[in-house]
Enzyme design. Structure first.
Site, PDB file in Angstrom:
ATOM      1  N   GLU A   1      40.865  44.276  23.664  1.00  0.00           N
ATOM      2  CA  GLU A   1      40.049  43.709  24.977  1.00  0.00           C
ATOM      3  C   GLU A   1      40.885  43.751  26.070  1.00  0.00           C
ATOM      4  O   GLU A   1      41.868  43.787  25.846  1.00  0.00           O
ATOM      5  CB  GLU A   1      39.530  42.346  24.763  1.00  0.00           C
ATOM      6  CG  GLU A   1      40.777  41.241  24.483  1.00  0.00           C
ATOM      7  CD  GLU A   1      40.550  39.997  23.939  1.00  0.00           C
ATOM      8  OE1 GLU A   1      39.811  39.260  24.666  1.00  0.00           O
ATOM      9  OE2 GLU A   1      40.565  39.759  22.642  1.00  0.00           O
TER      10      GLU A   1
ATOM     11  N   LYS B   1      50.787  46.943  27.341  1.00  0.00           N
ATOM     12  CA  LYS B   1      50.881  46.700  28.880  1.00  0.00           C
ATOM     13  C   LYS B   1      50.720  48.037  29.488  1.00  0.00           C
ATOM     14  O   LYS B   1      51.158  49.089  29.167  1.00  0.00           O
ATOM     15  CB  LYS B   1      52.132  46.115  29.098  1.00  0.00           C
ATOM     16  CG  LYS B   1      52.488  44.855  28.765  1.00  0.00           C
ATOM     17  CD  LYS B   1      51.696  43.502  29.393  1.00  0.00           C
ATOM     18  CE  LYS B   1      51.993  42.993  30.479  1.00  0.00           C
ATOM     19  NZ  LYS B   1      53.168  42.131  30.405  1.00  0.00           N
TER      20      LYS B   1
ATOM     21  N   LYS C   1      43.484  42.725  29.101  1.00  0.00           N
ATOM     22  CA  LYS C   1      44.109  41.502  29.192  1.00  0.00           C
ATOM     23  C   LYS C   1      43.981  41.368  30.894  1.00  0.00           C
ATOM     24  O   LYS C   1      44.502  42.205  31.803  1.00  0.00           O
ATOM     25  CB  LYS C   1      45.934  42.169  29.100  1.00  0.00           C
ATOM     26  CG  LYS C   1      46.732  40.935  29.451  1.00  0.00           C
ATOM     27  CD  LYS C   1      48.001  41.199  28.885  1.00  0.00           C
ATOM     28  CE  LYS C   1      49.128  39.964  28.567  1.00  0.00           C
ATOM     29  NZ  LYS C   1      49.402  39.357  30.050  1.00  0.00           N
TER      30      LYS C   1
ATOM     31  N   CYS D   1      55.406  37.283  69.218  1.00  0.00           N
ATOM     32  CA  CYS D   1      55.495  37.620  70.391  1.00  0.00           C
ATOM     33  C   CYS D   1      55.064  36.388  71.524  1.00  0.00           C
ATOM     34  O   CYS D   1      54.350  35.559  70.987  1.00  0.00           O
ATOM     35  CB  CYS D   1      54.299  38.739  70.664  1.00  0.00           C
ATOM     36  SG  CYS D   1      53.975  38.819  72.291  1.00  0.00           S
TER      37      CYS D   1
ATOM     38  N   ASP E   1      44.589  39.693  34.489  1.00  0.00           N
ATOM     39  CA  ASP E   1      45.609  39.055  35.034  1.00  0.00           C
ATOM     40  C   ASP E   1      45.212  38.055  36.067  1.00  0.00           C
ATOM     41  O   ASP E   1      45.225  38.166  37.253  1.00  0.00           O
ATOM     42  CB  ASP E   1      46.291  40.509  35.972  1.00  0.00           C
ATOM     43  CG  ASP E   1      47.677  40.198  36.473  1.00  0.00           C
ATOM     44  OD1 ASP E   1      48.291  39.205  36.185  1.00  0.00           O
ATOM     45  OD2 ASP E   1      48.173  40.865  37.222  1.00  0.00           O
TER      46      ASP E   1
ATOM     47  N   CYS F   1      53.399  44.315  74.407  1.00  0.00           N
ATOM     48  CA  CYS F   1      53.629  43.848  75.831  1.00  0.00           C
ATOM     49  C   CYS F   1      55.006  43.554  76.337  1.00  0.00           C
ATOM     50  O   CYS F   1      54.999  43.104  77.646  1.00  0.00           O
ATOM     51  CB  CYS F   1      52.688  42.426  76.076  1.00  0.00           C
ATOM     52  SG  CYS F   1      53.513  41.143  75.259  1.00  0.00           S
TER      53      CYS F   1
ATOM     54  N   TYR G   1      38.649  33.818  25.882  1.00  0.00           N
ATOM     55  CA  TYR G   1      38.892  34.660  24.883  1.00  0.00           C
ATOM     56  C   TYR G   1      39.757  34.164  23.647  1.00  0.00           C
ATOM     57  O   TYR G   1      40.066  34.697  22.597  1.00  0.00           O
ATOM     58  CB  TYR G   1      39.763  35.671  25.520  1.00  0.00           C
ATOM     59  CG  TYR G   1      40.820  35.205  26.420  1.00  0.00           C
ATOM     60  CD1 TYR G   1      41.843  34.713  25.537  1.00  0.00           C
ATOM     61  CD2 TYR G   1      41.149  35.680  27.718  1.00  0.00           C
ATOM     62  CE1 TYR G   1      43.056  34.321  26.520  1.00  0.00           C
ATOM     63  CE2 TYR G   1      42.146  35.088  28.427  1.00  0.00           C
ATOM     64  CZ  TYR G   1      43.186  34.377  27.934  1.00  0.00           C
ATOM     65  OH  TYR G   1      44.137  34.291  28.458  1.00  0.00           O
TER      66      TYR G   1
ATOM     67  N   CYS H   1      58.316  42.518  71.816  1.00  0.00           N
ATOM     68  CA  CYS H   1      57.011  42.703  71.462  1.00  0.00           C
ATOM     69  C   CYS H   1      56.852  44.234  72.037  1.00  0.00           C
ATOM     70  O   CYS H   1      56.712  44.639  73.152  1.00  0.00           O
ATOM     71  CB  CYS H   1      55.896  41.830  72.101  1.00  0.00           C
ATOM     72  SG  CYS H   1      54.268  42.284  71.695  1.00  0.00           S
TER      73      CYS H   1
ATOM     74  N   CYS I   1      49.637  39.492  76.323  1.00  0.00           N
ATOM     75  CA  CYS I   1      49.702  40.514  75.318  1.00  0.00           C
ATOM     76  C   CYS I   1      48.436  41.155  74.694  1.00  0.00           C
ATOM     77  O   CYS I   1      47.420  40.517  74.454  1.00  0.00           O
ATOM     78  CB  CYS I   1      50.487  40.039  73.888  1.00  0.00           C
ATOM     79  SG  CYS I   1      50.637  41.268  72.887  1.00  0.00           S
TER      80      CYS I   1
HETATM   81  S1  IVH Z   1      45.180  35.850  23.951  1.00  0.00           S
HETATM   82  C1  IVH Z   1      48.383  33.302  21.550  1.00  0.00           C
HETATM   83  N1  IVH Z   1      43.634  37.665  25.311  1.00  0.00           N
HETATM   84  O1  IVH Z   1      48.062  36.750  28.532  1.00  0.00           O
HETATM   85  C2  IVH Z   1      48.078  33.853  22.797  1.00  0.00           C
HETATM   86  N2  IVH Z   1      45.463  36.315  26.411  1.00  0.00           N
HETATM   87  O2  IVH Z   1      50.886  37.219  27.366  1.00  0.00           O
HETATM   88  C3  IVH Z   1      46.677  34.186  22.809  1.00  0.00           C
HETATM   89  N3  IVH Z   1      45.918  37.094  28.567  1.00  0.00           N
HETATM   90  O3  IVH Z   1      49.010  33.555  28.383  1.00  0.00           O
HETATM   91  C4  IVH Z   1      46.259  34.863  24.188  1.00  0.00           C
HETATM   92  N4  IVH Z   1      43.974  38.163  28.719  1.00  0.00           N
HETATM   93  O4  IVH Z   1      47.132  34.262  29.945  1.00  0.00           O
HETATM   94  C5  IVH Z   1      44.653  36.669  25.355  1.00  0.00           C
HETATM   95  N5  IVH Z   1      42.157  38.641  26.519  1.00  0.00           N
HETATM   96  C6  IVH Z   1      43.128  37.929  26.385  1.00  0.00           C
HETATM   97  C7  IVH Z   1      44.192  37.771  27.639  1.00  0.00           C
HETATM   98  C8  IVH Z   1      45.196  36.938  27.545  1.00  0.00           C
HETATM   99  C9  IVH Z   1      45.156  37.657  29.560  1.00  0.00           C
HETATM  100  C10 IVH Z   1      47.042  36.189  29.088  1.00  0.00           C
HETATM  101  C11 IVH Z   1      47.149  34.903  28.685  1.00  0.00           C
HETATM  102  C12 IVH Z   1      48.226  34.621  27.957  1.00  0.00           C
HETATM  103  C13 IVH Z   1      49.334  35.865  28.425  1.00  0.00           C
HETATM  104  C14 IVH Z   1      49.915  36.340  27.065  1.00  0.00           C
END
Ligand code: IVH
Length: 728
Positions: free
Chosen positions: A148, A348, A150, A466, A152, A445, A260, A442, A472
């Site tokens: 899935e 990552k 990750k 400014c 941010d 102006c 998740y 500036c 200006c």
């Molecule tokens: S599972 C035991 N699933 O990534 C940890 N984490 O580096 C279970 N994160 O602090 C985390 N998307 O904030 C999981 N699909 C995802 C995620 C996810 C983002 C973040 C989460 C966690 C950090 C871990």
């Protein structure tokens, strides 16, 4: 800043509903057994939570204010009689109450851990091999993983008891986080009650709170228009929006959530990762639609590359993908190494970077005169997007990074948003690379540009500004754009582009010029209808749109003036307080002529709910400047400002009175006192002045009490106050 909204201050309940099973029981609190009180406190917490949700999330209250208040008062009375039964998440400390001074702490019953990382395809193959080895699986044994995105954003733990949302905590250090229940309760996509009959009595759902790209862009636009902090990326916007002591600010930000994983659970609804996420979805929690189940390292790697291709079209930031062993019994066997599970890893994405040449640095001048350096780059493709400019923030950043014109620089797209210059590639530095001298004047102006600490920056930022004000052209033009923007005059057909054109051909130089545009058309200027690119119809429409704005509400008018620190919310606070332009103007001009911060005139403004010194200083600065007063005067000869329409309050013995609360209050919280007083039409002030009608003094009242006595102000005890407002 204080909350402007509490459920009890809203008087627009759709209809009163008869007391339900969740309402106060009819037995007096004194007659309740402890066991009955315990049951009722739980029920009240859920019921109050539900009404908070109806109010905050759906804008559709079901009960009248008085009934809502009765629920809260009953809850407080029960807590007062049985203090040890007070729930950790008592509604008394929760949504609907005014902001807390700081977030409380929450100890995670199951620690919130982090994930190990994989950076290459090989790392993924190794991860799968490690898991297989640990479980003693043979080459032919099946092993499934979920894959899935990750997200941010910020991780969050949501506690549901008997299906009701009762608490939200940030990750913090993993062991202890911050209690952000009030804020999370305002997020529309997080249900207050989980649906379905298989929700376990205790269910702590975990996931990520994030901001969508489109919403992020809008937020920054609004922030910039208000002269407020602009967020560097969606993640910061999410964090900043969530960690607001004033939950009504969080409520105005469209935060999103994906569930998740989980923490403490009384009984799991499935025996696989995918099964649990499916249950989340059934219960009404948002889950990421891109999750898949895969059965080999090759499939995981293919998934990763597939998501990488979709990345820029997702509409939110992700920084990789996460693989998790699907079967929970296998997860249990795998367990944890230090602070990460052995059964999961994060694959990552590499930061999207590229090297290019810094051709030059240009300065942009904003509405408030801030000089922002922008890097002009040799166009370069960074992760599929051609980048030609990048932000350099401020002059210190250029010096700190030692950037010189002509340098090879590394450019990065941070979180897919505004590109940044990471730094120079020193061993490629050409001999002729030249240091950049930040202008002291500036560039538009020629006025002096002075260095100031930037109060909008948390990190002690500096900004060069400014001093030319409306002399200006850059500031004047930016202010005009602000003047016509959506939350200000909002003139249809007169957007940023038209302002640029009309400013350039001198048709519009000041806000007042907008309102004489038609009269001067064909007189001082060639007829617009005859210009290329203009149709007669569209010109008529534009003039009609301008005419429609010759009458404008006070809140919009104040916002449109573009006074520093007077954004949408502050304009509303001011409008709500003064109601009319004349009252506002008189008050501010009094502060301008008083000239000192300890004048009554200055403090009267400072005392307004939601207004602090920064705003008062900015108002005084603005109205002290003759250019500005002239512009406003001229504008007012074309525009009439209508009074702010306050929601009618019933008349009460304290309507129109000014009240100050001081000392330790025992019968009610200060926030409750304030909300009640305001609901009854009183003004609540923070300091005693000649205008104070009542001082309500609790225990250990100090200098305010002395001052009130000296000034002959009526001093009331808490009981006397309650008697006055008819609550005792
Ligand atoms: S599972 C035991 N699933 O990534 C940890 N984490 O580096 C279970 N994160 O602090 C985390 N998307 O904030 C999981 N699909 C995802 C995620 C996810 C983002 C973040 C989460 C966690 C950090 C871990």
């Amino acid at each position: 800043m204080t909350a402007k909204k509490t459920p009890s201050s809203k008087t627009t309940a759709k209809q009163a509903k008869p007391a339900t099973a969740g309402g106060p029981s009819h037995l007096p609190v004194e007659m309740l057994s402890k066991a009955a009180a315990k049951v009722e406190l739980k029920r009240l917490a859920a019921e109050i939570g539900r009404h908070d949700a109806l109010y905050y999330q759906n804008d559709a209250p079901e009960i009248a204010d008085a009934e809502y208040d009765a629920l809260r008062r009953r809850n407080e009375a029960l807590e007062a009689r049985f203090p040890d039964l007070k729930l950790a998440e008592s509604p008394a400390d929760r949504v609907g109450a005014a902001p807390v001074a700081a977030f409380g702490k929450v100890t995670h019953r199951v620690p919130m851990l982090s994930l190990g990382n994989a950076f290459s395809d090989e790392d993924v193959t190794d991860f799968v091999a490690r898991v297989r080895r640990f479980l003693g699986l043979g080459a032919d044994d099946d092993l499934a993983f979920t894959a899935e995105p990750k997200i941010d954003g910020l991780s969050i733990a949501l506690r549901y008891e008997n299906g009701w949302f009762i608490e939200a905590a940030t990750r913090g250090d993993g062991a202890e986080g911050e209690n952000v229940t009030r804020n999370v309760a305002t997020i529309k996509s997080i249900p207050h009650q989980l649906k379905g009959n298989d929700v376990p009595p205790v269910m702590e759902v975990r996931g990520e709170i994030y901001y969508r790209h489109a919403d992020f862009a809008k937020l920054n636009e609004t922030q910039a228009a208000a002269g407020a902090k602009v967020f560097a990326n969606p993640r910061n916007a999410a964090a900043g929006s969530l960690r607001q002591l004033d939950a009504s600010i969080t409520a105005s930000r469209p935060l999103q959530f994906f569930a998740y994983t989980w923490g403490e659970v009384s009984k799991l609804p499935a025996d696989t990762q995918a099964g649990i996420v499916a249950a989340f979805s059934r219960w009404g929690l948002p889950v990421n639609p891109l999750m898949e189940t895969v059965t080999s390292a090759e499939a995981m790697i293919a998934y990763y590359h597939g998501i990488g291709e979709k990345r820029s079209n997702l509409g939110y930031d992700i920084d990789g993908v996460v693989y998790k062993v699907n079967r929970l019994d296998l997860q249990d066997r795998l367990g944890f190494v230090s602070r990460s599970p052995r059964w999961a890893t994060a694959h990552k994405f590499a930061a999207e970077q590229a090297t290019t040449v810094l051709r030059g640095i240009e300065i942009q001048v904003g509405r408030t005169g801030s000089l922002t350096p922008v890097a002009r780059l040799e166009p370069v493709n960074v992760g599929g997007v051609v980048v030609t400019n990048a932000t350099l923030h401020n002059e210190d950043e250029i010096r700190r990074k030692d950037l010189r014109i002509g340098d090879f620089v590394i450019v990065q797209r941070a979180g897919d948003v505004i590109p940044q210059v990471v730094g120079p590639v020193l061993d490629k530095r050409p001999k002729q690379a030249t240091a950049y001298e930040f202008p002291k004047l500036c560039p538009i102006c020629g006025s002096h540009a002075v260095r100031e600490a930037d109060s909008d920056e948390v990190s002690g930022g500096v900004v060069r500004r400014c001093t030319g004000g409306l002399i200006c052209p850059a500031q004047a033009k930016e202010r005009l754009k602000h003047f016509v923007s959506r939350l200000a005059f909002d003139i249809e057909g007169l957007g940023e582009e038209k302002i640029e054109q009309f400013y350039a051909d001198k048709r519009i130089q000041t806000p007042a010029d907008i309102f004489t545009l038609q009269a001067r058309n064909g007189v001082d200027f060639p007829r617009l209808e005859e210009q290329k690119g203009y149709g007669r119809k569209s010109i008529e429409k534009l003039f009609a749109a301008i005419d429609a704005r010759r009458t404008i509400g006070l809140q919009r008018f104040l916002f449109a003036l573009g006074i520093r620190h007077v954004g949408e919310g502050t304009s509303k606070d001011l409008a709500k307080h003064y109601l009319t332009w004349d009252a506002f103007h008189a008050a501010v001009m009094a502060a301008v002529s008083a000239g000192t911060k300890d004048s009554d005139a200055y403090r009267d403004i400072d005392d307004i709910d939601g207004i602090g010194e920064t705003v008062v200083d900015a108002l005084v600065e603005f109205f002290k400047e003759p250019h500005n007063t002239e512009i406003v005067r001229e504008l007012l000869s074309h525009v009439s400002v209508t009074a702010f329409e306050r929601v009618a309050t019933t008349s009460s013995p304290v309507t129109g009175k000014t009240v100050v609360f001081t000392g330790t209050l025992e019968k009610f919280s200060r926030n409750e006192a304030k909300a009640t007083a305001e609901r009854l039409g009183a003004k609540v002030s923070g300091s005693v002045s000649g205008k104070t009608d009542y001082l309500v003094a609790g225990a250990d009242a100090g200098s305010k009490l002395t001052k009130a006595r000296d000034a002959g102000v009526t001093v009331l005890t808490e009981d006397e106050w309650l008697a006055l407002i008819g609550q005792r």
